[in-house]
Write an enzyme that holds these catalytic residues in place. Structure first.
Site, PDB file in Angstrom:
ATOM      1  N   LEU A   1      20.287 -18.421  15.225  1.00 37.62           N
ATOM      2  CA  LEU A   1      19.850 -19.612  14.492  1.00 37.62           C
ATOM      3  C   LEU A   1      20.698 -19.822  13.337  1.00 37.62           C
ATOM      4  O   LEU A   1      20.796 -18.613  12.792  1.00 37.62           O
ATOM      5  CB  LEU A   1      18.321 -19.735  14.147  1.00 37.62           C
ATOM      6  CG  LEU A   1      17.408 -19.666  15.577  1.00 37.62           C
ATOM      7  CD1 LEU A   1      15.802 -19.520  15.092  1.00 37.62           C
ATOM      8  CD2 LEU A   1      17.596 -21.224  16.126  1.00 37.62           C
TER       9      LEU A   1
ATOM     10  N   HIS B   1      10.759  -9.282  20.580  1.00 37.46           N
ATOM     11  CA  HIS B   1      12.204  -8.378  21.100  1.00 37.46           C
ATOM     12  C   HIS B   1      11.762  -7.212  21.807  1.00 37.46           C
ATOM     13  O   HIS B   1      10.830  -6.321  21.386  1.00 37.46           O
ATOM     14  CB  HIS B   1      13.113  -7.907  19.901  1.00 37.46           C
ATOM     15  CG  HIS B   1      14.180  -7.293  20.192  1.00 37.46           C
ATOM     16  ND1 HIS B   1      15.299  -8.025  20.593  1.00 37.46           N
ATOM     17  CD2 HIS B   1      14.514  -5.940  20.066  1.00 37.46           C
ATOM     18  CE1 HIS B   1      16.300  -6.991  20.694  1.00 37.46           C
ATOM     19  NE2 HIS B   1      15.814  -5.715  20.502  1.00 37.46           N
TER      20      HIS B   1
END
Ligand code: GRF
Length: 202
Positions: free
Chosen positions: A101, A117
């Site tokens: 991003l 994650h």
């Protein structure tokens, strides 16, 4: 299936995906079961062939495909921001969204972007984290939900859970057991964030 509108916190989630969407499914299931007090307002994929889109549609959630090709990161992220704001999204949940991003996106949703994650961060950031951990020979592996900032997989940790690596584990079996953790951990961590009553320190 219905039930993705039950919401006592009044918070709207926007879930960003690129593929399988099993973590998206765990969020949809938690909302439908009343374990996560939020509404999934929209699911956005940068890939039209993401299997997760069908999961969202099955749950009666709006889906949107925004193809990133042929645009700069800033142009693409501006589209994402517009789409999320148009649906009054409060918290953005990255669920296997395979894009970095821009700073502009992170600023637009500062401290309101979550990622999951498949490692015990800060160990093994980046792609293929389960295999990295397995190849390193770690004895404990796991999953982490964290707020997203400008660092790669480095923002403040919201929840983390560990499992022991077994002698007979392969990279694949380890990844499968980590995924089971992920499916519990992500809805719980989203709940922590949407309930509020927290602040960042340090
Ligand atoms: C998960 O392992 C997640 O931790 C990582 O990408 C994978 C996405 O899987 N960020 P899925 O699309 O949620 O099934």
């Amino acid at each position: 299936m219905t039930g993705n509108r039950g919401n006592s916190t009044g918070k709207n989630l926007g879930v960003l995906i690129s593929g399988r969407g099993s973590n998206l499914q765990s969020i949809l299931d938690a909302v439908a079961a009343g374990r996560l007090a939020a509404t999934v307002a929209v699911v956005i994929s940068n890939r039209a062939d993401a299997a997760g889109l069908a999961r969202a549609a099955d749950a009666g959630v709006e889906t949107l495909v925004l193809d990133h090709r042929g645009q700069t990161r800033e142009q693409y992220d501006a589209q994402l921001i517009d789409a999320l704001r148009a649906r009054a999204v409060d918290v953005v949940c990255l669920a296997g969204f395979m894009r970095v991003l821009s700073a502009g996106f992170i600023e637009a949703f500062r401290d309101r972007i979550l990622n999951i994650h498949p490692s015990l961060l800060p160990a093994f950031p980046g792609v293929d984290a389960q295999r990295q951990a397995w190849e390193h020979g770690v004895k404990l592996a796991g999953a982490t939900v964290h707020l997203v900032d400008e660092s790669l997989d480095g923002g403040p940790i919201v929840r983390q859970e560990a499992i022991e690596v077994r002698a007979e584990d392969t990279a694949e079996s380890l990844a499968a057991r980590i995924l089971e953790i992920e499916h519990r951990l992500y809805p719980a961590a989203i709940g922590d964030v949407v309930r509020g009553g927290w602040r960042l320190e340090g």
